[in-house]
Enzyme design. Structure first.
Site, PDB file in Angstrom:
ATOM      1  N   TYR A 171     -33.060  13.922 -14.199  1.00 18.02           N
ATOM      2  CA  TYR A 171     -31.724  14.344 -14.150  1.00 18.02           C
ATOM      3  C   TYR A 171     -31.599  15.803 -15.250  1.00 18.02           C
ATOM      4  O   TYR A 171     -30.806  16.653 -14.929  1.00 18.02           O
ATOM      5  CB  TYR A 171     -30.814  13.271 -14.408  1.00 18.02           C
ATOM      6  CG  TYR A 171     -30.837  12.367 -13.414  1.00 18.02           C
ATOM      7  CD1 TYR A 171     -31.423  12.315 -12.106  1.00 18.02           C
ATOM      8  CD2 TYR A 171     -29.859  11.051 -13.585  1.00 18.02           C
ATOM      9  CE1 TYR A 171     -31.344  11.279 -11.286  1.00 18.02           C
ATOM     10  CE2 TYR A 171     -29.950  10.326 -12.734  1.00 18.02           C
ATOM     11  CZ  TYR A 171     -30.517  10.442 -11.485  1.00 18.02           C
ATOM     12  OH  TYR A 171     -30.252   9.368 -10.649  1.00 18.02           O
ATOM     13  N   LYS A 206     -43.573   3.619 -12.836  1.00 16.33           N
ATOM     14  CA  LYS A 206     -44.092   3.921 -11.462  1.00 16.33           C
ATOM     15  C   LYS A 206     -45.378   4.820 -11.824  1.00 16.33           C
ATOM     16  O   LYS A 206     -45.787   5.769 -11.915  1.00 16.33           O
ATOM     17  CB  LYS A 206     -43.433   5.137 -10.733  1.00 16.33           C
ATOM     18  CG  LYS A 206     -44.078   5.062  -9.339  1.00 16.33           C
ATOM     19  CD  LYS A 206     -43.910   3.949  -8.468  1.00 16.33           C
ATOM     20  CE  LYS A 206     -44.295   4.275  -7.080  1.00 16.33           C
ATOM     21  NZ  LYS A 206     -44.671   2.853  -6.112  1.00 16.33           N
ATOM     22  N   ASP A 222     -40.690   0.073  -7.217  1.00 16.17           N
ATOM     23  CA  ASP A 222     -40.473  -0.376  -6.034  1.00 16.17           C
ATOM     24  C   ASP A 222     -40.409  -1.839  -5.816  1.00 16.17           C
ATOM     25  O   ASP A 222     -39.704  -2.718  -5.390  1.00 16.17           O
ATOM     26  CB  ASP A 222     -41.441   0.283  -5.148  1.00 16.17           C
ATOM     27  CG  ASP A 222     -42.922   0.324  -5.461  1.00 16.17           C
ATOM     28  OD1 ASP A 222     -42.922  -0.127  -6.521  1.00 16.17           O
ATOM     29  OD2 ASP A 222     -43.871   0.615  -4.802  1.00 16.17           O
ATOM     30  N   ASP A 263     -30.927   4.273 -12.767  1.00 13.64           N
ATOM     31  CA  ASP A 263     -29.485   4.465 -12.198  1.00 13.64           C
ATOM     32  C   ASP A 263     -29.556   3.777 -10.745  1.00 13.64           C
ATOM     33  O   ASP A 263     -28.483   2.913 -10.449  1.00 13.64           O
ATOM     34  CB  ASP A 263     -29.487   6.024 -11.618  1.00 13.64           C
ATOM     35  CG  ASP A 263     -28.264   6.370 -11.059  1.00 13.64           C
ATOM     36  OD1 ASP A 263     -27.364   5.912 -10.865  1.00 13.64           O
ATOM     37  OD2 ASP A 263     -28.235   7.771 -10.682  1.00 13.64           O
ATOM     38  N   ASP A 297     -27.397  -0.211 -10.185  1.00  9.52           N
ATOM     39  CA  ASP A 297     -26.325  -0.197  -9.049  1.00  9.52           C
ATOM     40  C   ASP A 297     -26.528  -1.486  -8.337  1.00  9.52           C
ATOM     41  O   ASP A 297     -25.843  -2.003  -7.617  1.00  9.52           O
ATOM     42  CB  ASP A 297     -26.330   0.873  -8.426  1.00  9.52           C
ATOM     43  CG  ASP A 297     -25.451   1.884  -8.906  1.00  9.52           C
ATOM     44  OD1 ASP A 297     -24.701   1.658  -9.929  1.00  9.52           O
ATOM     45  OD2 ASP A 297     -24.938   3.044  -8.325  1.00  9.52           O
TER      46      ASP A 297
END
Ligand code: NAD
Length: 367
Positions: free
Chosen positions: A144, A195, A228, A252, A256
């Site tokens: 970001y 990852k 994942d 993020d 959520d």
């Protein structure tokens, strides 16, 4: 420590409604423990735009700079949605606050009482005891904010956009420390999500986390999971986690997902901790409900004040070191909702709903 000094930024729509109740609860809890509260209230978000011309007025920032923590409501809503994106309340208030106080760690408890499992989209047999986990997201680094970040037109006329994911060892270590401290107060299990099979930043992340825990927290149980798989495992069996922590973009998304499986936003609190220590040598932090301003129910006296109240409890724990008091508030909320069975509309599920003030009254009585 006898005086707790913090900034109160109620924000918009239901923000001031639930903030009023959270302050009543905090006053009661503090008085019972011989502590006094010293807070200054300031406009933020839409209220900042309407009264001072910007979402984070200079006077509000000053109030925050003179405090040991910020208790934040929520900002934004239809009234300001036509403003250019950069000037809209959420972006123009929260991003500068995160920057001003280097709020690098977002801590979100994923708590669903067993009595409220109807609020979760998961099948009851997956969460018979409810859910009790914590998700920690790195908040100031990663894709970001990494440079270069740009969109260019190529010679062939196509557009090409670039984002850059960057992490440094020190950024990884400081979020690892927050995860470790959080796990120590719980079940002592930490899962680092990355990852590392694809991304260079994740390879560094995993190596740094392994070395940091081996050196500083060998007593904790550390595991690693690809993002994942973590997304799937959260939906399959959330309670296999105790504390999970991860980089900005993965966090993020996962935080959520966790909010959804835990049901109502009206119950979900959060903390964002900064790099600065406050006058008590504890982390300066911003504490807020995970949900927004709920314009659909604002002004009706029906909003659930629990998320704001629980955010206040997190403030007591992290920025004032008042662990016992924080637990007392959390227990009072739990008893009110589960044993007494008082429910606002968002968590009523067939019960007769009570209003915002009645809910807070019952929590205060349980304190
Ligand atoms: P929202 O979280 O405000 O509302 C989503 C749903 O959850 C609504 O049905 C609402 O009534 C319900 N809800 C949320 N909090 C509740 C509570 N305490 N009690 C009972 N029900 C509750 O999300 P939205 O509608 O997408 O956003 C509304 C505004 O809030 C937007 O302007 C958005 O930008 C802003 N927002 C602000 C923040 C923040 O300040 N950190 C976070 C998210 C959204």
């Amino acid at each position: 420590m006898s005086t707790l000094k913090f900034a109160v930024l109620p924000g918009d729509y239901i923000g001031p409604e639930v903030m009023t109740e959270a302050l009543r609860v905090l006053e009661t809890a503090a008085a019972g423990a011989g502590l006094s509260l010293q807070y200054a209230t300031a406009d933020v978000g839409g209220a900042g735009i309407d009264n001072h011309g910007k979402a984070l007025p200079d006077s509000t920032l000053e109030v925050c700079q003179n405090a040991d923590a910020i208790l934040f409501g929520s900002v934004g809503g239809p009234k300001w949605e036509t403003l250019p994106p950069k000037e809209q309340p959420e972006r123009a208030a929260l991003l500068p606050l995160r920057k001003a106080f280097s709020l690098f760690a977002n801590i979100r408890p994923g708590l669903l009482y067993s009595e409220l499992t109807d609020a979760s989209p998961l099948k009851l047999e997956r969460i018979p005891e409810g859910i009790d986990i914590v998700c920690i997201r790195e908040l100031t680094g990663g894709i970001y904010f990494g440079q270069p970040k740009s969109t260019v037109q190529l010679e062939n006329g196509e557009f090409q956009a670039i984002d850059t994911m960057v992490y440094q060892t020190s950024e990884i270590e400081r979020i690892a420390e927050v995860a470790a401290v959080t796990a120590k107060a719980r079940d002592g299990r930490v899962c680092s999500v990355d990852k590392a099979n694809v991304l260079e930043t994740s390879v560094l992340w995993r190596k740094t986390v392994i070395e940091y825990f081996a050196k500083n927290h060998p007593d904790l149980e550390l595991s690693h999971m690809y993002v994942d798989n973590a997304a799937m495992q959260l939906a399959r069996d959330p309670n296999q986690f105790d504390v999970l922590f991860t980089e900005n973009m993965f966090g993020d998304i996962l935080s959520d997902e966790m909010a959804v499986i835990c049901g109502s936003l009206g119950m979900m609190s959060s903390a964002s901790l900064g790099t600065q220590q406050n006058s008590h040598d504890l982390p300066f932090g911003l504490f807020e409900p995970a949900g927004g301003t709920a314009p659909d129910i604002a002004g009706k006296g029906v909003a659930n004040p629990c998320a704001q109240i629980l955010s206040g409890a997190m403030m007591l724990r992290y920025s004032f070191g008042q662990l016992q008091l924080a637990s007392e508030i959390e227990n009072a909320v739990r008893k009110t909702v589960t044993i007494d069975g008082l429910r606002t509309g968002d968590i009523a599920f067939g019960c007769e709903p009570v209003g915002t003030v009645a809910m807070a009254d019952a929590i205060i009585a349980n304190l």
